[in-house]
Design a protein around this motif. Sequence first.
Motif, mmCIF file in Angstrom:
data_model
loop_
_atom_site.group_PDB
_atom_site.id
_atom_site.type_symbol
_atom_site.label_atom_id
_atom_site.label_comp_id
_atom_site.label_asym_id
_atom_site.label_seq_id
_atom_site.Cartn_x
_atom_site.Cartn_y
_atom_site.Cartn_z
ATOM 1 N N ARG A 232 26.230 20.391 -17.475
ATOM 2 C CA ARG A 232 25.639 20.182 -18.966
ATOM 3 C C ARG A 232 26.601 20.500 -19.985
ATOM 4 N N LYS B 191 15.259 18.316 -23.752
ATOM 5 C CA LYS B 191 15.156 18.171 -22.310
ATOM 6 C C LYS B 191 16.478 16.939 -21.962
ATOM 7 N N TYR B 192 16.940 16.366 -23.038
ATOM 8 C CA TYR B 192 18.027 15.325 -22.745
ATOM 9 C C TYR B 192 19.131 16.007 -23.256
ATOM 10 N N ARG C 159 16.305 6.492 -23.632
ATOM 11 C CA ARG C 159 16.141 5.906 -22.318
ATOM 12 C C ARG C 159 16.869 4.596 -22.142
ATOM 13 N N SER D 299 21.002 12.901 -18.991
ATOM 14 C CA SER D 299 19.808 13.427 -17.841
ATOM 15 C C SER D 299 18.636 13.721 -18.693
ATOM 16 N N ASP D 300 17.521 13.937 -18.230
ATOM 17 C CA ASP D 300 16.393 14.483 -18.707
ATOM 18 C C ASP D 300 15.429 15.173 -17.766
ATOM 19 N N ASP D 301 16.280 16.073 -16.866
ATOM 20 C CA ASP D 301 15.498 16.786 -15.876
ATOM 21 C C ASP D 301 15.025 18.038 -16.364
ATOM 22 N N GLY D 302 15.438 18.519 -17.636
ATOM 23 C CA GLY D 302 14.992 19.545 -18.061
ATOM 24 C C GLY D 302 15.513 20.999 -17.484
ATOM 25 N N GLU D 303 16.471 20.569 -16.511
ATOM 26 C CA GLU D 303 17.081 21.867 -15.870
ATOM 27 C C GLU D 303 17.879 22.933 -16.771
#
Length: 79
Positions: free
Chosen positions: A7, A15-16, A61, A73-77
């Motif tokens: 990131r 989130k994005y 999106r 990404s949007d996995d929120g990690e």
Amino acid sequence: MTSVAVRLQENVTGKYYVTSACNGCGICFSYALQNFMYSNDSSHYYVYQQPADAREDDDIRRAMDICPMSCISDDGEFL
Ligand code: SF4
């Protein structure tokens, strides 16, 4: 040597986010002007603003779908 995409620091919290795999093509910016911004050296883009409404969420999106490096990404990690 294999490099791992991480990131980018410039991404705003949320989130994005864009990863270090970004090639700076700018396609995401053309799809979501309010949400992506280019780096100072124009080498990559990052999430400047998380979506404020459903329309901006759709714009991001679409950018995710078209990104040639699949680096949005949007996995929120990494909140
Ligand atoms: S579309 Fe993907 S590769 Fe191109 S600038 Fe945006 S995040 Fe980077």
